[in-house]
Write an enzyme that holds these catalytic residues in place. Sequence first.
Site, mmCIF file in Angstrom:
data_model
loop_
_atom_site.group_PDB
_atom_site.id
_atom_site.type_symbol
_atom_site.label_atom_id
_atom_site.label_comp_id
_atom_site.label_asym_id
_atom_site.label_seq_id
_atom_site.Cartn_x
_atom_site.Cartn_y
_atom_site.Cartn_z
ATOM 1 C CG ASP A 1 41.462 41.548 45.566
ATOM 2 O OD1 ASP A 1 41.475 42.780 45.788
ATOM 3 O OD2 ASP A 1 40.725 41.045 44.701
HETATM 4 C C1 BGC Z 1 39.460 44.220 43.661
HETATM 5 C C2 BGC Z 1 40.842 44.458 43.096
HETATM 6 C C3 BGC Z 1 41.238 45.889 43.345
HETATM 7 C C4 BGC Z 1 41.186 46.161 44.842
HETATM 8 C C5 BGC Z 1 41.558 47.582 45.216
HETATM 9 C C6 BGC Z 1 39.357 44.633 45.120
HETATM 10 O O1 BGC Z 1 38.044 44.551 45.558
HETATM 11 O O2 BGC Z 1 39.130 42.856 43.534
HETATM 12 O O3 BGC Z 1 40.879 44.172 41.719
HETATM 13 O O4 BGC Z 1 42.509 46.143 42.833
HETATM 14 O O5 BGC Z 1 39.872 45.920 45.309
HETATM 15 O O6 BGC Z 1 40.591 48.462 44.782
#
Ligand code: BGC
Length: 755
Positions: free
Chosen positions: A231
Site C-alpha cells: 500500500d
Molecule cells: C490506499 C490504497 C490506494 C493507495 C493509492 C492508499 O492510501 O490505502 O487503497 O490504492 O493509497 O492511492
Amino acid sequence: MARDIKKLLSDLTLEEKASLLGGKDFWHTKAVERLGIPAIMVSDGPHGLRKQDQKGDHLGVNESIEAVCFPAGCATAASFDRDLERELGETIGNECQAEDVAVVLGPAVNIKRSPLCGRNFEYFSEDPVVAGKMSAAYIRGVQSKNVGTSIKHFALNNQETRRMSVSAEASERTIREIYFPAFETAVKEAQPWSVMCSYNKINGTYSSDNEWLLTQVLRDDWGFEGFVVTDWGAVDDRVQGVRAGLDLEMPGDTKANDAKIVEAVKEGRLSEEAVDACAGRILEKIFSYLDKRDETAVFDREADHKKAIDLAGRCAVLLQNDGTLPMKSDVKVAYIGEFAETPRYQGGGSSHIHSHKVESALESAKKKGRSVTYTKGFGIADTAVDEAAIAEAVAAAKTADVAVIFAGLPDSIESEGYDRDDMKLPACQDALIAAVCAAQPRTVVVLHNGSPVECPWADQAAAVLEMYLGGEGVGEATDRILYGEVNPSGHLAETFPMKLSDNPSYLNFPGTLRSVDYQEGVFVGYRYYEKKELPVRWAFGHGLSYTTFSMNNLRLSTEEMDDDTTLTVTVDVTNTGKMAGAEVVQLYVADKDGTPQRPLKELKDFAKVDLALGETKTVTMQLTARDLSYFEEDLGDWFAPSGTYELQVGDASDHILLKKEISFTTEKVVPLHVAGDTITEELLANPKTAPVIQELIKKGMAAMGGDAAEGSAAKEAISDKMTKAMMLYMPLKSLPSFGTMTDEELAGLIAKLNG
Ligand code: BGC
C-alpha cells in the site's frame, strides 16, 4: 511478442533489478531504457478510474481526469450478482486500456468487522464468501481486457484508525475463516495480477515484512502468480520485505531503499535470487500488459454513464415496503432532504472519482414531468435539529400523497483515513424523518450511505430504500425504482444492527494505541447476531422486491458426503408475483453436531436469477468438504468432523425456506499431542484413547469418594455430578495427586497415549 524474462534478468545489473522493485513516482514503475523495459502506470479505482496526471497524490487532493463513477463496493456487493461485477470490471478494464493504465488498484475486499470502518463503502461484505466471489468476478472482468488488478488490502485492514501502525491481533482460525477467504477465493478463481499488502501489522508483524503472509500463504498455499505491491508508503524494512516476497514498493521515488537492497545483496544478507524473483514477477506483468495493448479502446463517458445508472438500479436494496412503492406516475409526491438535489454517491479518499456527470433524483423527476415538490428539510452538512425546516417539510408532506425523504451520511462522516464515531444519521435527519412519518403515513426513506446506520424511525416509515453510495447514476436509478421502472433486487451483504453496541467488535474497536484485539473471533456480522439471538434491524441477505418468488424442490446429488465428494445442490425458483424481477438464492451450511465455537450457519454460495412473470428457473450450486469445515489449528488445515450437516436455502439469513440434511464422513484425524496438561475430556472424545481413559476415570471416581454410600455425609458434600466433572476436566498431571498412579506410571501412560 512474449519476452524471455530469464534472459532479461541475466542482462540486468543488480542495481537495475533493485530499481525495478520500487516506483518512479506516485503512479509509475521505473523503466530500464537500455533494455527496452518501459514504465507502466497504475491508478486507483476500484469503482471508476482515478487517473492522476504527473502531480499525483493518493488522498485525492490533486485533480484526476474526468471519469465515470460507478456504484461503490458496498452497493455492488448488495447486487449478489457476479455478472454485474464482471460487467463493471470489463468496463473499467476498457477505460484503463483507453487511458493506458496497466493496473487498477482494486478491488478492495476487507471484511466489514465494524460498521464504523471509514472505508466500508469501498469494501464488499461482512461475509467472506460474498467478498470472495464478487471480487473474483470483478477481477475476471478487468483482466479480460488485459489490464491488471491489485486486490487490497492484504490483510486485516479492517479500520482506518491507526491503519499505518496498528497490530491486528487474531487467532489463525479467525484469520483463515473470516479475513483470508476473500483474497484466497480471488487468487484461486481469478489470479489477480497483483496483491496490495496492508499498512497494518498482523499479530505484531507488518504485512510488508511478513513472509508467512506474502509467501507461505499467498504463494505456496494458494498459488498466487502475480506481484505483491505495498500500500502507498507501507514499507517497513525494505530488505526484509524482499525476503518476505514483497515485490514492488510504491509510491516512488524509492532510490534510498533500492540502494539498501543492493547493499544487502553485496553484504550477503539477502540473496540475489530473491531480488530476481521479485523483479521477474514485475517484469512478467509489465510485458503481459504491453504485449496485448489495445490501442483501439475508447473511453466513452456517455455510454459508461448509462451503465452507471443501470448498475445502480440493480444494486439497490428495498429494505421495507408496505405497498407505497412503486409509486404511480400521477401521485403527488413531496421530495424532502438536500440529497434529493445533491446525491451522495461516492466516498472520500483514494477511490474518489472526478465524475463526468451527476444527475440528481430531483433532476430526473423534473425531466420526466413527475408531480414532485421539493423542500430542503435539512442541509447535507447540518447536524443540529432545525425546527423551522422540519415544520416546512411536514407541511409539504401533508399536502402530498407520498413523502420521499432523501437521507444519508455527509462526506465528512465517511471517508478513507478515519472511522465513524457512531452509527447514527445526523440528528437533524433523524428528527425530520420521525416528524414527517408522524404527519404522513406514506413516507418513504431513501438512504445514501456506505455502511449501516441506526434507523430508530424504521417502524414508522412506509418504505425504506437503501441506494448506498450508488455512483454518479444514483439519482436516475432512484427515480426508476421509486416509480417502478426498475424492480429492486439487491440484498444486504451486511447486517443492519439495531444499534452500534450490538455489534460484536463494539468493545474492541478501534483498539488501543498499538493494537486491536479481534476478540469476537469468527463471530463477525450475522455469525454473531444469530448465535447471540440478538434482534437486528435488517438481517444479512435481506432484500425485498415488487414481485414475489417461491423456492421449491431442493435436491441434492447425494445425501452422503466424504472428503472427495462434490455435492450438487439444485433448487427451483419461480416468480409468483406481478412483474419481472430478480431473486437471490442463498445457500447456508449448519453443523448439526454442535462442534463448539461454530456459527449457527454460514453462507457458502449464492446465485442471482432474473425471472419473467410466472417463470421458473433451476439454480445449481456446489459444495465440497471445505464448505462444511472450520480451520482446525491443531491440524493446520480445514476440518469437518464426521456427522450431520444441514443445508439451508433461502432469500435471507433470517428467511430460510428449504432444508435438507446430509451425513459426512472424513478420514482426517486431528492429531493428538498428549502431555501433562491434556484433560480427560479431550481423551474421551477420541475413540483411540477413550477406552484407556474410561478405566482411569472409574478408578479416579472411586478414589475421590464416588463410591461412598447414598445418604452418607461424604455423598452430600461431593455429589456424583461434581465427581464426574472433576474427572472430566482433570489434567493427566494431577492424577498422581489423587493416588490413582505414580509419576512413573503417568509418564508411561502419556507415552502410551501418544503412541
Ligand atoms: C490506499 C490504497 C490506494 C493507495 C493509492 C492508499 O492510501 O490505502 O487503497 O490504492 O493509497 O492511492
